[in-house]
Scaffold this active site. Structure first.
Site, PDB file in Angstrom:
ATOM      1  CB  THR A  18      -0.988  -0.042   1.200  1.00  8.09           C
ATOM      2  OG1 THR A  18      -1.915   1.032   1.080  1.00  8.09           O
ATOM      3  CG2 THR A  18      -0.272   0.052   2.539  1.00  8.09           C
ATOM      4  CG  ASN A  19      -0.265   4.579  -1.524  1.00  5.15           C
ATOM      5  OD1 ASN A  19      -0.960   5.402  -0.945  1.00  5.15           O
ATOM      6  ND2 ASN A  19      -0.708   3.879  -2.564  1.00  5.15           N
ATOM      7  CG  HIS A  20       3.213   6.935   3.589  1.00  4.49           C
ATOM      8  ND1 HIS A  20       3.013   6.270   4.773  1.00  4.49           N
ATOM      9  CD2 HIS A  20       4.533   6.842   3.310  1.00  4.49           C
ATOM     10  CE1 HIS A  20       4.172   5.783   5.190  1.00  4.49           C
ATOM     11  NE2 HIS A  20       5.112   6.114   4.315  1.00  4.49           N
ATOM     12  CB  SER A  21      -2.937   7.848  -0.227  1.00  6.66           C
ATOM     13  OG  SER A  21      -4.181   8.491  -0.322  1.00  6.66           O
ATOM     14  CB  ALA A  85      -2.153   7.067  -3.772  1.00  8.87           C
TER      15      ALA A  85
END
Ligand code: CTP
Length: 214
Positions: A18-21, A85
């Site tokens: 996943t990512n930091h969004s 994102a």
């Protein structure tokens, strides 16, 4: 339609990519567009946020699920804004059981996810299509390339590294690019920035479709 938040690409039942969004920019934009009179469908990846009151929120997990949900709702959409994102790649295989640490190294094989924004822009009768560009360097030139490559009407570029990162922050700034040139919305809270961006989207939308009811 507004997409928001990160996507989660499962590696096994307990882990994923996943990512930091945080979803804050997308949720703020959904709220501002709704305040301006739009009927919003917010298609959101995993985010710890309540959807704005009155917004039809569809929660999904992976990029493939987001693509499916977007396509299921696109027929009646006038404006599509991809704030999510979206993970560009997912594991080739998502293990049914928890992956055990049986070896010193582990190599993950990944496969490309569908590009939702490009898919929407390529539709016959495509809606007015707005993308976001998350960039760690060369923000403007990379965003210009995305505008052209994805065939979209407008792109809003934001920095996602260093002290001014848009990710997981309460504030943000945007460089807006369309066929007529470049402009800048300076740093402010995401709700205020969303209001300013809504005006910019609405103006361009009615320039593109002057016959539509304003
Ligand atoms: N996007 C999308 N589907 C994907 C990847 C991105 O719809 N599979 C959308 C995002 O919602 C955003 C825009 O494309 O509106 C740009 O996303 P970004 O992550 O900045 O760029 P990428 O297209 O993923 O390119 P790169 O990672 O190479 O910078």
């Amino acid at each position: 339609i507004v997409t928001a938040g990160p996507t989660w690409e499962a590696l096994d039942p307990v882990r994923g990519l996943t990512n930091h969004s945080s979803g804050r920019m997308g949720y703020a934009l959904a709220s501002a567009l709704q305040d301006a009179g739009a009927a919003i469908t917010l298609i959101s990846g995993p985010a710890a946020l309540h959807p704005p009151y009155g917004v039809n929120c569809i929660r999904i997990t992976s990029a493939e699920e987001m693509a499916e949900s977007v396509m299921a709702n696109i027929a009646t959409c006038d404006i599509f804004v991809g704030v999510a994102a979206v993970a560009d790649y997912r594991p080739v295989v998502s293990a049914e059981q928890k992956i055990k640490k049986n070896s010193e190294t582990l190599t993950l094989a990944l496969v490309r996810n569908p590009d939702i924004l490009a898919m929407v822009a390529a539709l016959d009768n495509a809606p007015f299509t707005v993308g976001f560009a998350a960039e760690t360097e060369n923000v403007t030139s990379n965003a210009e390339k995305k505008l052209t490559a994805k065939g979209i009407d407008m792109i809003a570029a934001n920095p996602v590294s260093g002290d001014n990162s848009a990710f997981n922050s309460d504030s943000n700034e945007l460089t807006l690019i369309d066929k007529n040139g470049i402009s800048h919305l300076s740093r402010c809270s995401k709700p205020l920035l969303a209001q300013k961006l809504t005006k910019e989207i609405a103006r361009r939308y009615y320039e593109t479709y002057p016959a539509k009811d304003s």
